[in-house]
Enzyme design. Structure first.
Site, short mmCIF file in Angstrom:
data_model
loop_
_atom_site.label_atom_id
_atom_site.label_comp_id
_atom_site.label_asym_id
_atom_site.label_seq_id
_atom_site.Cartn_x
_atom_site.Cartn_y
_atom_site.Cartn_z
N ARG A 89 0.83 -1.21 0.00
CA ARG A 89 0.00 0.00 0.00
C ARG A 89 0.86 1.25 0.00
O ARG A 89 1.78 1.35 0.80
CB ARG A 89 -0.89 0.02 1.25
CG ARG A 89 -1.72 -1.24 1.38
CD ARG A 89 -2.97 -1.02 2.18
NE ARG A 89 -3.70 -2.28 2.25
CZ ARG A 89 -3.81 -3.01 3.34
NH1 ARG A 89 -3.27 -2.61 4.46
NH2 ARG A 89 -4.49 -4.14 3.31
N ARG A 141 2.83 -28.70 4.78
CA ARG A 141 3.76 -28.14 5.75
C ARG A 141 3.12 -28.29 7.12
O ARG A 141 1.90 -28.15 7.27
CB ARG A 141 4.03 -26.66 5.46
CG ARG A 141 4.81 -26.41 4.22
CD ARG A 141 6.21 -26.99 4.25
NE ARG A 141 7.10 -26.24 5.15
CZ ARG A 141 8.32 -26.62 5.48
NH1 ARG A 141 8.80 -27.77 5.03
NH2 ARG A 141 9.07 -25.86 6.26
N ARG A 149 7.57 -16.85 13.62
CA ARG A 149 6.93 -15.72 14.28
C ARG A 149 6.69 -16.03 15.75
O ARG A 149 6.73 -17.20 16.16
CB ARG A 149 5.62 -15.33 13.59
CG ARG A 149 4.57 -16.41 13.52
CD ARG A 149 3.36 -15.93 12.73
NE ARG A 149 2.33 -16.95 12.65
CZ ARG A 149 1.10 -16.73 12.18
NH1 ARG A 149 0.78 -15.54 11.72
NH2 ARG A 149 0.21 -17.70 12.13
#
Length: 369
Positions: A175, A248, A279
């Site tokens: 963006r 996965r 993460r």
């Protein structure tokens, strides 16, 4: 036959089908081999925090019908997904927006950011992207690809970006504004009180048996119902007779920390190749928690082997062909409907699961009335 429908799997697909079948006056039994309902959206309460046991699930949709449907079973909060990328201690905004471009290049205007991306795309000589690496560079330039896409993606898929298909990253949000909302969705949030409570409400009044493996006693369970709704892996149903489909898998290391705030955000992606996890999730921030402690989960991506938890279908050409062969076998099973992420070997967002099962319910249940 004791039941009209046996539903194999108490995830979103199976639970919603069971709810709609009961509403249509059908007798239903739901079984699941896990000790809990909810499938991968299951949440467990730890220290007053609803922990997403099988990874972060953020509900988002542009489908008003789906949004209104799921709101029967839970009140959703105003959570907006705005992850942060950590590259060797440098923090960047995700989705890629003007904050990202300013931090990366020092640019201030959208024109400057667009010009920098175009310049790097030209330098790389990409016209028609043929793989994920080329697709990513054509969207965000080389610098952002190298720091924020390459390492994370290769950890997630266990393959070089140059060997992954370009479509995986086509939806990458880029963006030229300061909009930090990752999902471009009209409706978004997390069910207050956790997903498990929501699924309990969906399954209210329906018979459920947990710790029950359908495939271990398939003949017995088939004799209990007129029709089977099967939401497990399609290749496991056929005993892997054509070979195993590839997935996965994901492994989580979850810990309780004696502090109110670990990272200041629900989701932080570690985008360098050296950090072993992809993460860290800090669960309390999905529901704006103010608890004195916090719970975090480190997420590790891995190759799937039979017996592991399958998460993401590897939707490449080889697996697509194998799935089509299993699909032909499935079509011959007259009394079995294969549905959901594992039954259809398809990466489904939650809203797409709901849309899919409601379409199937309207076809099947209205036809049988």
């Amino acid at each position: 036959m004791k039941y009209d429908y046996l539903v194999v799997g108490a995830g979103l697909y199976g639970s919603i089908f069971a709810h709609e079948a009961k509403k249509a006056g059908k007798s239903v039994l739901v079984i699941d081999k896990r000790p809990q309902i909810g499938g991968n959206v299951y949440t467990e309460e730890i220290e007053g925090i609803n922990v997403h046991t099988y990874g972060a699930h953020i509900f988002h949709t542009n489908n008003k019908k789906v949004w209104e449907y799921i709101n029967q079973f839970a009140q959703f909060n105003r959570y907006t997904n705005s992850p942060v990328a950590n590259y060797h201690g440098e923090l960047y905004s995700l989705p890629f927006n003007m904050y990202t471009f300013n931090k990366m290049w020092g640019v201030v205007t959208p024109e400057e950011a667009a010009a920098r991306i175009e310049e790097q795309k030209k330098e790389a000589g990409i016209t028609e992207p043929s793989n994920l690496e080329e697709q990513a560079i054509s969207l965000v330039g080389t610098d952002i690809y190298e720091k924020l896409v390459k390492g994370y993606t290769e950890k997630q898929w266990g393959r070089p970006c140059s060997e992954l298909p370009s479509f995986i990253i086509k939806r990458l949000p880029v963006r030229l504004t300061f909009d930090n909302n990752y999902f471009n969705a009209l409706y978004q949030g997390i069910p207050m009180g956790g997903y498990t409570k929501m699924v309990e409400n969906i399954l209210d009044g329906i018979e459920v048996q947990l710790n029950t493996d359908y495939l271990e006693r398939k003949e017995y369970w088939d004799s209990q119902a007129e029709k089977i709704i099967y939401t497990g892996p399609i290749d496991a149903y056929f005993e892997y007779q054509l070979g195993a489909l590839e997935y996965r898998s994901v492994r989580f290391e979850t810990e309780v920390l004696d502090k109110p705030n670990f990272q200041g955000n629900a989701v932080v992606n570690y985008t360098d190749r050296e950090t072993p996890w992809t993460r860290i999730i800090e669960h309390k921030f999905f529901e704006f928690g103010t608890q004195p402690k916090t719970v975090i989960s480190r997420e590790y991506s891995s190759e799937w082997h039979v017996g592991d938890e399958p998460y993401y279908p590897v939707n490449d050409e080889k697996n697509g062909k194998l799935y089509q062969e299993y699909r032909k076998l499935a079509e011959k099973e007259e009394n079995v409907i294969f549905g959901g992420r594992l039954g259809e070997y398809k990466y489904y967002d939650m809203d797409a699961v709901i849309e899919s099962v409601l379409m199937m319910c309207s076809k099947m249940l209205s036809a049988s009335r």
